[in-house]
Motif scaffolding. Sequence first.
Motif, mmCIF file in Angstrom:
data_model
loop_
_atom_site.group_PDB
_atom_site.id
_atom_site.type_symbol
_atom_site.label_atom_id
_atom_site.label_comp_id
_atom_site.label_asym_id
_atom_site.label_seq_id
_atom_site.Cartn_x
_atom_site.Cartn_y
_atom_site.Cartn_z
ATOM 1 N N GLY A 74 1.753 12.898 -4.050
ATOM 2 C CA GLY A 74 2.064 12.930 -2.586
ATOM 3 C C GLY A 74 1.267 13.873 -1.848
ATOM 4 N N LYS A 75 0.299 14.207 -2.413
ATOM 5 C CA LYS A 75 -0.710 15.251 -1.612
ATOM 6 C C LYS A 75 -2.197 14.637 -1.635
ATOM 7 N N ASP A 76 -2.902 14.939 -0.416
ATOM 8 C CA ASP A 76 -4.252 14.563 -0.378
ATOM 9 C C ASP A 76 -5.144 15.598 -1.045
ATOM 10 N N ALA A 77 -6.667 15.447 -0.639
ATOM 11 C CA ALA A 77 -7.558 16.334 -1.379
ATOM 12 C C ALA A 77 -7.336 17.674 -1.059
ATOM 13 N N ASN A 78 -6.758 17.949 0.265
ATOM 14 C CA ASN A 78 -6.683 19.382 0.661
ATOM 15 C C ASN A 78 -5.173 20.042 0.094
ATOM 16 N N ASP A 79 -4.500 19.237 -0.635
ATOM 17 C CA ASP A 79 -3.308 19.651 -1.117
ATOM 18 C C ASP A 79 -2.195 19.632 -0.137
ATOM 19 N N ALA A 80 -2.553 18.982 0.838
ATOM 20 C CA ALA A 80 -1.439 18.593 2.181
ATOM 21 C C ALA A 80 -0.669 17.643 1.768
ATOM 22 N N PHE A 81 0.622 17.456 2.252
ATOM 23 C CA PHE A 81 1.536 16.264 1.806
ATOM 24 C C PHE A 81 0.974 15.044 2.678
ATOM 25 N N LEU A 82 0.798 13.759 2.124
ATOM 26 C CA LEU A 82 0.378 12.495 2.737
ATOM 27 C C LEU A 82 1.208 12.320 3.962
ATOM 28 N N THR A 83 0.389 11.720 4.987
ATOM 29 C CA THR A 83 1.336 11.261 6.315
ATOM 30 C C THR A 83 1.391 10.067 6.400
ATOM 31 N N VAL A 140 5.675 11.983 5.355
ATOM 32 C CA VAL A 140 6.339 11.073 4.272
ATOM 33 C C VAL A 140 5.894 11.643 2.786
ATOM 34 N N GLY A 141 4.788 12.310 2.591
ATOM 35 C CA GLY A 141 4.677 12.820 1.052
ATOM 36 C C GLY A 141 5.763 13.619 0.767
ATOM 37 N N TYR A 142 6.115 14.427 1.737
ATOM 38 C CA TYR A 142 7.432 15.553 1.819
ATOM 39 C C TYR A 142 8.416 15.016 1.003
ATOM 40 N N TYR A 143 8.864 13.805 1.292
ATOM 41 C CA TYR A 143 10.125 13.124 1.085
ATOM 42 C C TYR A 143 10.025 12.642 -0.635
ATOM 43 N N TYR A 144 8.710 12.404 -0.864
ATOM 44 C CA TYR A 144 8.504 11.791 -2.417
ATOM 45 C C TYR A 144 8.385 13.315 -3.168
ATOM 46 N N ASP A 145 7.827 14.267 -2.764
ATOM 47 C CA ASP A 145 8.152 15.657 -3.213
ATOM 48 C C ASP A 145 9.390 15.812 -3.499
ATOM 49 N N TRP A 167 8.481 6.214 -3.792
ATOM 50 C CA TRP A 167 7.671 5.948 -2.430
ATOM 51 C C TRP A 167 8.484 4.818 -1.479
ATOM 52 N N ALA A 168 8.989 3.664 -2.379
ATOM 53 C CA ALA A 168 9.652 2.790 -1.769
ATOM 54 C C ALA A 168 10.735 3.533 -0.789
ATOM 55 N N ILE A 169 11.530 4.211 -1.476
ATOM 56 C CA ILE A 169 12.380 5.190 -0.857
ATOM 57 C C ILE A 169 11.770 5.968 0.600
ATOM 58 N N ALA A 170 11.073 6.736 0.198
ATOM 59 C CA ALA A 170 10.471 7.359 1.280
ATOM 60 C C ALA A 170 10.036 6.312 2.396
ATOM 61 N N ALA A 171 9.392 5.286 2.287
ATOM 62 C CA ALA A 171 8.941 4.416 3.151
ATOM 63 C C ALA A 171 10.784 4.069 3.987
ATOM 64 N N TYR A 172 11.555 3.601 3.233
ATOM 65 C CA TYR A 172 12.809 3.286 3.809
ATOM 66 C C TYR A 172 13.290 4.404 4.708
ATOM 67 N N ILE A 173 13.352 5.668 4.160
ATOM 68 C CA ILE A 173 13.987 6.730 5.127
ATOM 69 C C ILE A 173 13.257 6.906 6.464
#
Length: 223
Positions: A74-83, A140-145, A167-173
Amino acid sequence: MDRPSERIARLGRLTLVGILLVTATACRQDMHDQPRYEPLELSAFFANGMASRPPIEGTIARGQLREDNALYLGKDANDAFLTALPMPVDRPLLERGQQRFDIFCSPCHGRLGDGQGMVVQRGFKKPPSYHTDPLLSQPVGYYYDVMTNGFGVMSSYASQISVEDRWAIAAYIRALQLSQAAPSAGFDSADRQALPSGATEPTAGGATEPPPKEADDADSGGH
Ligand code: HEC
């Protein structure tokens, strides 16, 4: 009437068959216990006494190389959570997320994500509501995490919920959050009519609707 010599010959044949049968069984016995190591059998050959050799450190089974940090961490190349989700968000994904959320998360977080689930009503620590900060503004990546690694007293769901389902749950949240603070501009007049007058309470069914789609490219083809 058989002659004695015939009888002896028949006896001889029978004995031969008997011997063959006995030898064949002995053969079978051998194949049952072959000269090889059973899994995890003791061995005097290796220093640690184990016949099974451990895989070399860093060995990855076929099809299990998880190189895609966006999908798996759930992280991008800079180690930040995906938005944004690392996959297209469509109605089947949100419906799958709703179903999984209701099964795995609602017992504590409640079906609206307000933290009033049945387990909480019976005394478990109340989780924070999804509809207030700081959770509301978490990417949203935080929820996955949180689902993958757990958070505080909440355990990890990585072994019970697949990567795609997390991911499906994160999207639903996200859809739940939108449902509790939907801007009325997004409602058409029929929807507005259906709202209880002056009510700020969530309306039935509101939580099941996916977020409104961004305006797509206008259809230039005409009708
Ligand atoms: C057994 C009850 C329980 C279940 C089931 C549960 N949670 Fe939680 N969750 C909690 C509790 C309690 C906390 C607060 C943990 C703490 O502060 O120690 C929490 C916290 C969270 C947080 C907030 C983390 C933060 O930054 O404050 C998120 C997000 C979350 N859970 C998501 C989920 C999702 C998604 C599921 C379903 C896959 C789920 N939880 C299932 C009890 C649960």
